[in-house]
Design an enzyme around this catalytic site. Sequence first.
Site, PDB file in Angstrom:
ATOM      1  N   GLY A  50       0.788  -1.216   0.000  1.00 24.95           N
ATOM      2  CA  GLY A  50       0.000   0.000   0.000  1.00 24.95           C
ATOM      3  C   GLY A  50       0.831   1.283   0.000  1.00 24.95           C
ATOM      4  O   GLY A  50       1.862   1.359  -0.607  1.00 24.95           O
TER       5      GLY A  50
ATOM      6  N   SER B  90       8.250   6.580  -6.307  1.00 26.40           N
ATOM      7  CA  SER B  90       7.842   5.837  -7.497  1.00 26.40           C
ATOM      8  C   SER B  90       7.555   6.790  -8.656  1.00 26.40           C
ATOM      9  O   SER B  90       6.681   7.662  -8.554  1.00 26.40           O
ATOM     10  CB  SER B  90       6.608   4.986  -7.205  1.00 26.40           C
ATOM     11  OG  SER B  90       6.910   3.968  -6.271  1.00 26.40           O
TER      12      SER B  90
ATOM     13  N   CYS C 237      16.450 -17.045  -1.381  1.00 26.88           N
ATOM     14  CA  CYS C 237      15.715 -16.166  -0.474  1.00 26.88           C
ATOM     15  C   CYS C 237      16.331 -16.193   0.914  1.00 26.88           C
ATOM     16  O   CYS C 237      16.984 -17.158   1.313  1.00 26.88           O
ATOM     17  CB  CYS C 237      14.253 -16.610  -0.377  1.00 26.88           C
ATOM     18  SG  CYS C 237      13.315 -16.457  -1.903  1.00 26.88           S
TER      19      CYS C 237
ATOM     20  N   ASP D 190       8.108  -9.589   1.350  1.00 29.67           N
ATOM     21  CA  ASP D 190       7.052  -8.720   0.839  1.00 29.67           C
ATOM     22  C   ASP D 190       6.292  -9.368  -0.308  1.00 29.67           C
ATOM     23  O   ASP D 190       5.095  -9.137  -0.490  1.00 29.67           O
ATOM     24  CB  ASP D 190       7.707  -7.408   0.364  1.00 29.67           C
ATOM     25  CG  ASP D 190       6.704  -6.319   0.077  1.00 29.67           C
ATOM     26  OD1 ASP D 190       5.604  -6.363   0.640  1.00 29.67           O
ATOM     27  OD2 ASP D 190       7.022  -5.409  -0.709  1.00 29.67           O
TER      28      ASP D 190
ATOM     29  N   CYS E   3      15.453 -14.919 -18.101  1.00 24.50           N
ATOM     30  CA  CYS E   3      16.736 -15.498 -18.499  1.00 24.50           C
ATOM     31  C   CYS E   3      17.204 -15.008 -19.872  1.00 24.50           C
ATOM     32  O   CYS E   3      18.363 -14.607 -20.026  1.00 24.50           O
ATOM     33  CB  CYS E   3      16.657 -17.026 -18.471  1.00 24.50           C
ATOM     34  SG  CYS E   3      18.103 -17.869 -19.158  1.00 24.50           S
TER      35      CYS E   3
END
Length: 379
Positions: free
Chosen positions: A66, A122, A261, A277, A348
Amino acid sequence: MRAVTVLVKPASSACGMRCAYCFYRDEAAHRRVPNRGVMSPEVLERTVAAAMTAAEERCTFLFQGGEPTLAGLDFYRDFLRLEERYAKPGLRVYHSLQTSGLGLDENWARFLAEHRFLTGLSLDGPARLHDGFRLDAEGRGTFQRVMKAAGLLRRYGAEFNILCVVTGQVARQPEQVYRFFTGQGFRRLQFIPCLEPLGSRPGGQKYSLPPGDYGDFLIRVFDLWFHDLLGGSYVSVRHLDNWIGILLGLPPEACNMTGRCAVSFTVESDGEVYPCDFYALDEWRLGSVMTGSLEEMARSQTARQFVEASRPAPEDCRACRYFPLCRNGCRRDRVCPQEGGPGKTFLCPAYRRFFSRREDQLLQAARIIGARRSGRLEP
């Protein structure tokens, strides 16, 4: 834990924007409770306490949504007061906030500058590109308001990066985008490949990013960046910074370049904790700051499964000469073959195209930057 990073969702998935490619709106729609409201004072305190108790040397708070500014400035003032309460000797604390910019005013800009928040703003390039997908709730373009926010951040001396989502439309106009940003004096840029909706195959959206176009985008942005570098003007472009860092023997700071990760604690506004996230989903819930510690969550079976699932890479990836730089990209970009086995990033072909055509120049850039960092004359 030596270093702890906590991504906080102060206003959950609430946002005044209706960006066509918003991954978190899509992600929240896959949960039992999509929007958890604004974080309460009780959850706020437990989030600060949990993070600063767990961290030994460094604690980083990243505020996202958000739209995180919807929680209001008083939320962040309270956050800082709680940090003082839970501070430990020698613990360094950092802050970053990612915003659309629509809620920023002089008070926000002054606060972000005074408290040294790194702001991610952004902006998808010039107006005709930005307003193609970044609309507000009334369907209006937001370019002029974002540019006004950038001006405020500049005026008050707040540090900020530009976050540009690379859609197919952006990828097909690399020179216009790069020159727009540098022409505006923006020197810290992040180009973020847009995500496809959860569970979908790449290529089905109006904003989808074709790998061929992305490969051309990477090449042209690099050429423009390299020209600036040779001319003595350095522009920080995150993916290039990371690739050059790897060539110089440094670990990447971008998680999508590590090859696997890690648990990056994402705390929703109700205190629920997830490992990433991109995976703030019910099936990946690690616990709650209201009932458990971050250390316990990091050791949980769910956390271990999350990390282990990201480790395998296809054999042809590991055999590729560019794997040490590409590392199979972000897990969310990987597509699993129908016959089973590890997934490969759908980008890729883009990475192969870039590295095969600009390997020598990238190595040259690494030598130049390495020489500058060490204080030696450039070759």
